[in-house]
Design a protein around this motif. Structure first.
Motif, PDB file in Angstrom:
ATOM      1  N   TRP A  28       1.080  -1.367  -0.451  1.00 18.15           N
ATOM      2  CA  TRP A  28      -0.125   0.087   0.260  1.00 18.15           C
ATOM      3  C   TRP A  28       1.093   1.280   0.159  1.00 18.15           C
ATOM      4  O   TRP A  28       0.424   1.644  -0.968  1.00 18.15           O
ATOM      5  N   GLU A  29       2.160   1.414   0.713  1.00 14.92           N
ATOM      6  CA  GLU A  29       3.216   2.341   1.330  1.00 14.92           C
ATOM      7  C   GLU A  29       3.580   3.191  -0.325  1.00 14.92           C
ATOM      8  O   GLU A  29       3.605   3.813  -0.776  1.00 14.92           O
ATOM      9  N   ARG A  30       3.444   2.008  -0.904  1.00 14.85           N
ATOM     10  CA  ARG A  30       3.565   1.228  -2.285  1.00 14.85           C
ATOM     11  C   ARG A  30       3.245   1.723  -3.832  1.00 14.85           C
ATOM     12  O   ARG A  30       3.336   2.119  -4.779  1.00 14.85           O
ATOM     13  N   GLY A  31       2.134   2.470  -2.724  1.00 17.37           N
ATOM     14  CA  GLY A  31       0.752   2.100  -4.211  1.00 17.37           C
ATOM     15  C   GLY A  31       0.852   1.226  -4.868  1.00 17.37           C
ATOM     16  O   GLY A  31       0.260   1.017  -6.103  1.00 17.37           O
ATOM     17  N   ARG A  32       0.880  -0.070  -4.875  1.00 19.80           N
ATOM     18  CA  ARG A  32       0.876  -1.694  -5.535  1.00 19.80           C
ATOM     19  C   ARG A  32       0.002  -2.227  -4.702  1.00 19.80           C
ATOM     20  O   ARG A  32       0.154  -3.366  -4.726  1.00 19.80           O
ATOM     21  N   LEU A  33      -1.096  -1.835  -4.349  1.00 23.13           N
ATOM     22  CA  LEU A  33      -2.091  -3.257  -3.550  1.00 23.13           C
ATOM     23  C   LEU A  33      -2.717  -4.117  -5.193  1.00 23.13           C
ATOM     24  O   LEU A  33      -2.864  -5.048  -4.782  1.00 23.13           O
ATOM     25  N   ASP A  34      -2.241  -3.939  -5.934  1.00 24.10           N
ATOM     26  CA  ASP A  34      -2.315  -4.728  -6.976  1.00 24.10           C
ATOM     27  C   ASP A  34      -1.476  -6.143  -6.998  1.00 24.10           C
ATOM     28  O   ASP A  34      -2.117  -7.190  -7.301  1.00 24.10           O
ATOM     29  N   LEU A  35      -0.778  -5.703  -6.271  1.00 22.11           N
ATOM     30  CA  LEU A  35       0.016  -7.303  -5.774  1.00 22.11           C
ATOM     31  C   LEU A  35      -0.164  -8.214  -4.627  1.00 22.11           C
ATOM     32  O   LEU A  35       0.538  -8.791  -4.373  1.00 22.11           O
ATOM     33  N   THR A  36      -1.683  -7.724  -4.155  1.00 17.07           N
ATOM     34  CA  THR A  36      -2.017  -7.957  -2.547  1.00 17.07           C
ATOM     35  C   THR A  36      -2.502  -9.651  -2.880  1.00 17.07           C
ATOM     36  O   THR A  36      -3.203  -9.884  -4.388  1.00 17.07           O
ATOM     37  N   VAL A  37      -2.387 -10.401  -2.046  1.00 19.83           N
ATOM     38  CA  VAL A  37      -3.170 -10.975  -1.596  1.00 19.83           C
ATOM     39  C   VAL A  37      -4.633 -11.413  -2.439  1.00 19.83           C
ATOM     40  O   VAL A  37      -5.186 -11.783  -2.973  1.00 19.83           O
ATOM     41  N   ALA A  53     -17.395 -15.278   1.809  1.00 22.54           N
ATOM     42  CA  ALA A  53     -16.978 -14.151   2.650  1.00 22.54           C
ATOM     43  C   ALA A  53     -15.548 -14.461   2.373  1.00 22.54           C
ATOM     44  O   ALA A  53     -14.887 -13.318   3.016  1.00 22.54           O
ATOM     45  N   GLU A  54     -14.620 -14.961   2.304  1.00 20.96           N
ATOM     46  CA  GLU A  54     -12.946 -14.690   2.499  1.00 20.96           C
ATOM     47  C   GLU A  54     -12.904 -13.608   1.024  1.00 20.96           C
ATOM     48  O   GLU A  54     -11.974 -12.649   1.246  1.00 20.96           O
ATOM     49  N   ILE A  55     -13.743 -13.885  -0.037  1.00 14.26           N
ATOM     50  CA  ILE A  55     -13.616 -12.484  -1.407  1.00 14.26           C
ATOM     51  C   ILE A  55     -13.952 -11.117  -0.515  1.00 14.26           C
ATOM     52  O   ILE A  55     -13.757 -10.316  -1.016  1.00 14.26           O
ATOM     53  N   GLU A  56     -15.176 -11.196  -0.176  1.00 11.71           N
ATOM     54  CA  GLU A  56     -15.656  -9.801   0.480  1.00 11.71           C
ATOM     55  C   GLU A  56     -14.630  -9.813   1.661  1.00 11.71           C
ATOM     56  O   GLU A  56     -14.711  -8.244   1.503  1.00 11.71           O
ATOM     57  N   VAL A  57     -14.006 -10.358   1.880  1.00  8.83           N
ATOM     58  CA  VAL A  57     -13.290  -9.591   3.579  1.00  8.83           C
ATOM     59  C   VAL A  57     -12.212  -8.571   2.238  1.00  8.83           C
ATOM     60  O   VAL A  57     -11.642  -8.073   2.840  1.00  8.83           O
ATOM     61  N   ALA A  58     -11.847  -9.750   1.473  1.00  4.45           N
ATOM     62  CA  ALA A  58     -10.639  -9.396   0.580  1.00  4.45           C
ATOM     63  C   ALA A  58     -11.048  -7.916   0.189  1.00  4.45           C
ATOM     64  O   ALA A  58     -10.324  -7.083   0.183  1.00  4.45           O
ATOM     65  N   ARG A  59     -12.258  -7.613  -0.622  1.00  6.21           N
ATOM     66  CA  ARG A  59     -12.798  -6.442  -1.352  1.00  6.21           C
ATOM     67  C   ARG A  59     -12.452  -5.032  -0.351  1.00  6.21           C
ATOM     68  O   ARG A  59     -12.459  -4.151   0.064  1.00  6.21           O
ATOM     69  N   HIS A  60     -13.180  -5.980   0.966  1.00  7.13           N
ATOM     70  CA  HIS A  60     -13.317  -4.444   1.970  1.00  7.13           C
ATOM     71  C   HIS A  60     -12.153  -4.489   1.784  1.00  7.13           C
ATOM     72  O   HIS A  60     -11.692  -3.075   2.601  1.00  7.13           O
ATOM     73  N   ARG A  61     -10.869  -4.926   2.504  1.00  3.81           N
ATOM     74  CA  ARG A  61      -9.880  -4.499   2.877  1.00  3.81           C
ATOM     75  C   ARG A  61      -9.302  -3.549   1.868  1.00  3.81           C
ATOM     76  O   ARG A  61      -8.558  -2.655   1.973  1.00  3.81           O
ATOM     77  N   LEU A  62      -9.436  -3.970   0.753  1.00  5.66           N
ATOM     78  CA  LEU A  62      -9.049  -3.076  -0.269  1.00  5.66           C
ATOM     79  C   LEU A  62      -9.330  -2.218  -0.939  1.00  5.66           C
ATOM     80  O   LEU A  62      -8.469  -0.600  -0.718  1.00  5.66           O
ATOM     81  N   GLU A  63     -10.529  -2.075  -0.854  1.00 12.24           N
ATOM     82  CA  GLU A  63     -11.964  -0.531  -0.711  1.00 12.24           C
ATOM     83  C   GLU A  63     -11.215   0.701   1.099  1.00 12.24           C
ATOM     84  O   GLU A  63     -11.134   1.961   0.420  1.00 12.24           O
ATOM     85  N   GLN A  64     -10.945  -0.061   2.069  1.00 10.40           N
ATOM     86  CA  GLN A  64     -10.309   0.472   3.269  1.00 10.40           C
ATOM     87  C   GLN A  64      -9.111   1.385   3.229  1.00 10.40           C
ATOM     88  O   GLN A  64      -8.888   2.627   3.073  1.00 10.40           O
ATOM     89  N   PHE A  65      -8.266   0.737   1.105  1.00 12.56           N
ATOM     90  CA  PHE A  65      -6.878   1.336   1.208  1.00 12.56           C
ATOM     91  C   PHE A  65      -7.115   1.910   0.320  1.00 12.56           C
ATOM     92  O   PHE A  65      -6.510   2.315  -0.777  1.00 12.56           O
ATOM     93  N   ALA A  69     -13.229  -0.853  -6.219  1.00 10.42           N
ATOM     94  CA  ALA A  69     -14.195  -2.365  -7.244  1.00 10.42           C
ATOM     95  C   ALA A  69     -13.253  -2.074  -9.111  1.00 10.42           C
ATOM     96  O   ALA A  69     -13.418  -2.875  -9.521  1.00 10.42           O
ATOM     97  N   ALA A  70     -13.728  -0.983  -9.687  1.00 10.92           N
ATOM     98  CA  ALA A  70     -13.394  -0.271 -10.606  1.00 10.92           C
ATOM     99  C   ALA A  70     -12.041  -1.498 -11.566  1.00 10.92           C
ATOM    100  O   ALA A  70     -12.098  -1.744 -12.888  1.00 10.92           O
ATOM    101  N   VAL A  71     -10.518  -1.180 -10.870  1.00 12.43           N
ATOM    102  CA  VAL A  71      -9.508  -1.452 -11.029  1.00 12.43           C
ATOM    103  C   VAL A  71     -10.174  -3.087 -11.738  1.00 12.43           C
ATOM    104  O   VAL A  71      -8.917  -3.691 -11.805  1.00 12.43           O
ATOM    105  N   VAL A  72     -10.455  -3.889 -10.326  1.00 17.80           N
ATOM    106  CA  VAL A  72     -10.684  -5.761 -10.534  1.00 17.80           C
ATOM    107  C   VAL A  72     -11.245  -6.365 -12.021  1.00 17.80           C
ATOM    108  O   VAL A  72     -11.940  -5.412 -12.646  1.00 17.80           O
TER     109      VAL A  72
END
Length: 72
Positions: A28-37, A53-65, A69-72
Protein backbone atom coordinates in the motif's frame (compact mmCIF):
# COMPACT_ATOMS: atom_id res chain seq x y z
CA UNK A 1 4.55 -19.07 5.21
CA UNK A 2 4.22 -20.12 1.58
CA UNK A 3 6.82 -22.85 1.94
CA UNK A 4 5.15 -24.21 5.04
CA UNK A 5 1.48 -24.00 4.06
CA UNK A 6 1.28 -23.56 0.27
CA UNK A 7 -0.34 -20.75 -1.67
CA UNK A 8 -4.04 -21.37 -1.09
CA UNK A 9 -3.71 -22.07 2.64
CA UNK A 10 -1.48 -19.01 3.03
CA UNK A 11 -4.04 -16.81 1.26
CA UNK A 12 -6.79 -18.13 3.53
CA UNK A 13 -4.66 -17.53 6.65
CA UNK A 14 -4.01 -13.95 5.58
CA UNK A 15 -7.72 -13.37 4.96
CA UNK A 16 -8.65 -14.80 8.38
CA UNK A 17 -6.30 -12.40 10.13
CA UNK A 18 -8.14 -9.48 11.81
CA UNK A 19 -5.66 -6.97 10.37
CA UNK A 20 -3.83 -6.58 7.09
CA UNK A 21 -0.39 -8.16 6.86
CA UNK A 22 2.88 -6.27 6.96
CA UNK A 23 3.26 -7.14 3.29
CA UNK A 24 -0.11 -5.61 2.46
CA UNK A 25 0.86 -2.42 4.31
CA UNK A 26 4.23 -2.27 2.54
CA UNK A 27 2.58 -2.68 -0.86
CA UNK A 28 0.00 0.00 0.00
CA UNK A 29 2.81 2.40 0.93
CA UNK A 30 4.35 1.77 -2.49
CA UNK A 31 1.06 2.17 -4.36
CA UNK A 32 0.99 -1.50 -5.39
CA UNK A 33 -2.19 -2.96 -3.92
CA UNK A 34 -2.49 -4.80 -7.22
CA UNK A 35 0.20 -7.19 -5.94
CA UNK A 36 -1.58 -8.14 -2.71
CA UNK A 37 -3.20 -11.49 -2.02
CA UNK A 38 -6.47 -9.59 -1.63
CA UNK A 39 -6.22 -8.22 -5.17
CA UNK A 40 -5.76 -11.73 -6.51
CA UNK A 41 -8.62 -13.15 -4.45
CA UNK A 42 -11.16 -10.73 -5.96
CA UNK A 43 -10.22 -11.63 -9.53
CA UNK A 44 -12.94 -13.68 -11.25
CA UNK A 45 -10.41 -16.29 -12.40
CA UNK A 46 -9.75 -17.25 -8.75
CA UNK A 47 -13.36 -16.98 -7.50
CA UNK A 48 -13.93 -20.73 -7.34
CA UNK A 49 -11.02 -21.15 -4.92
CA UNK A 50 -12.49 -18.89 -2.22
CA UNK A 51 -15.73 -18.60 -0.33
CA UNK A 52 -17.98 -15.58 -0.77
CA UNK A 53 -16.97 -14.47 2.73
CA UNK A 54 -13.26 -14.65 1.90
CA UNK A 55 -13.80 -12.64 -1.27
CA UNK A 56 -15.78 -10.06 0.68
CA UNK A 57 -12.98 -9.71 3.26
CA UNK A 58 -10.50 -9.15 0.44
CA UNK A 59 -12.75 -6.62 -1.30
CA UNK A 60 -13.43 -4.75 1.95
CA UNK A 61 -9.73 -4.47 2.80
CA UNK A 62 -8.89 -3.18 -0.64
CA UNK A 63 -11.67 -0.60 -0.50
CA UNK A 64 -10.52 0.55 2.96
CA UNK A 65 -7.13 1.36 1.46
CA UNK A 66 -8.46 3.17 -1.60
CA UNK A 67 -8.62 0.34 -4.13
CA UNK A 68 -11.42 0.90 -6.60
CA UNK A 69 -13.63 -2.06 -7.47
CA UNK A 70 -13.51 -0.78 -11.06
CA UNK A 71 -9.80 -1.65 -11.14
CA UNK A 72 -10.49 -5.35 -10.58
Amino acid sequence: MLAEHGSLATARRLLRSPAVSDGFAALWERGRLDLTVEALVVQPRFAELFTAAEIEVARHRLEQFGWSAAVV
